[in-house]
Design a protein around this motif. Structure first.
Motif, PDB file in Angstrom:
ATOM      1  N   TRP A  21       0.832  -1.207   0.000  1.00  0.00           N
ATOM      2  CA  TRP A  21       0.000   0.000   0.000  1.00  0.00           C
ATOM      3  C   TRP A  21       0.869   1.260   0.000  1.00  0.00           C
ATOM      4  O   TRP A  21       1.951   1.263   0.593  1.00  0.00           O
ATOM      5  CB  TRP A  21      -0.875   0.053   1.247  1.00  0.00           C
ATOM      6  N   ARG A  22       0.380   2.310  -0.629  1.00  0.00           N
ATOM      7  CA  ARG A  22       0.979   3.631  -0.481  1.00  0.00           C
ATOM      8  C   ARG A  22      -0.111   4.687  -0.634  1.00  0.00           C
ATOM      9  O   ARG A  22      -1.189   4.409  -1.177  1.00  0.00           O
ATOM     10  CB  ARG A  22       2.105   3.873  -1.503  1.00  0.00           C
ATOM     11  N   LYS A  23       0.185   5.875  -0.141  1.00  0.00           N
ATOM     12  CA  LYS A  23      -0.779   6.965  -0.250  1.00  0.00           C
ATOM     13  C   LYS A  23      -1.043   7.301  -1.711  1.00  0.00           C
ATOM     14  O   LYS A  23      -0.133   7.281  -2.542  1.00  0.00           O
ATOM     15  CB  LYS A  23      -0.267   8.202   0.486  1.00  0.00           C
ATOM     16  N   GLY A  24      -2.283   7.636  -2.018  1.00  0.00           N
ATOM     17  CA  GLY A  24      -2.657   7.992  -3.370  1.00  0.00           C
ATOM     18  C   GLY A  24      -2.774   9.497  -3.563  1.00  0.00           C
ATOM     19  O   GLY A  24      -2.490  10.281  -2.649  1.00  0.00           O
ATOM     20  N   PRO A  25      -3.216   9.923  -4.743  1.00  0.00           N
ATOM     21  CA  PRO A  25      -3.319  11.355  -5.035  1.00  0.00           C
ATOM     22  C   PRO A  25      -4.480  12.009  -4.295  1.00  0.00           C
ATOM     23  O   PRO A  25      -5.429  11.346  -3.877  1.00  0.00           O
ATOM     24  CB  PRO A  25      -3.552  11.365  -6.547  1.00  0.00           C
TER      25      PRO A  25
END
Length: 245
Positions: free
Chosen positions: A184-188
């Motif tokens: 997982w990673r932060k999105g826009p």
């Protein structure tokens, strides 16, 4: 009901087989390789479900599925996203289940249902994800990006938790899940898209919206429409989320 997009006509197909019981809050997606519409979960009369039904869209025949492995706990208002099995950009034979709620708590785990042997055997798995995962939520939207392996999760809410002001905890964030590495990673951040009818900006936070992958001025974007926002208001604006891949 089926919409024939060539002649823009709605019609009820004649179906057979093990038709699933009536429900709401279920999730579904299509696996083109097996011409299967996969339906998972939902809630009926206060009972949460984790059953799987498959509709053969060639024959309009339902099958109640018994998959191997550990199925997700019963839930509703989760997402179901079809992805490839080999990392290609084409949708394959796996369904990713994320989030949802069972009346007492919300979820943020990831479960995968995979069809093998041309759809003759189905297997549940529960990949251990890394990275910055979303908080538990329901009523979000999950969209597969054009690389065929990245899922963008946007919005939703946790009906069992309130924000610092005692109001509904409605999310306006987004997250990206790499299904090759299960990271997982932060999105826009969502960006309000102005329209000719001057629809007001409902803000980033929303639940029960829709989202599609669409062309945009900055390349491919996830375009989200509508939903419920704070103060129990319903909106009809667009929010754009652009992901550099």
């Amino acid at each position: 009901m089926v919409l024939d997009c060539e002649i823009m006509l709605w019609y009820p197909p004649t179906v057979s087989g093990q038709v699933p019981s009536g429900r709401s809050g279920h999730a579904s997606c299509v696996l083109p390789q097996t011409n299967s519409l996969v339906v998972f979960g939902g809630v009926k009369n206060g009972k949460w479900l984790n059953s799987v039904s498959i509709l053969d869209t060639n024959r309009w025949k339902w099958t109640s599925l018994k998959a191997a492995g550990d199925a997700p706990p019963p839930r509703s208002y989760h997402s179901a996203t079809a992805i490839s099995s080999d990392g290609s950009s084409e949708v394959g034979n796996r369904v990713v289940i994320f989030g949802g709620n069972n009346g007492s708590k919300s979820f943020n785990g990831v479960h995968v249902l995979e069809a093998t042997g041309e759809g003759k055997k189905w297997i549940w798995s529960n990949p251990k994800c890394k990275g910055n995962a979303p908080s538990p939520r329901t009523g979000h939207n999950a969209t597969l990006l054009n690389d065929g392996s990245t899922i963008l999760v946007y919005g939703g809410w946790d009906p069992n938790t309130e924000d610092e002001n005692g109001d509904d905890l409605i999310f306006g964030d987004s997250f990206l899940l790499n299904t090759k590495t299960w990271t997982w990673r932060k999105g826009p951040k969502p960006r309000y898209e102005k329209s000719t009818n001057k629809t007001a900006n409902g803000g980033a936070g929303r639940v029960g919206h829709s989202a599609v992958l669409a062309p945009g001025s900055d390349g491919v974007q996830v375009l989200a429409f509508g939903g419920r926002v704070s103060e129990n208001k319903f909106v009809g604006d667009f929010q754009s989320l652009v992901v550099p891949l």
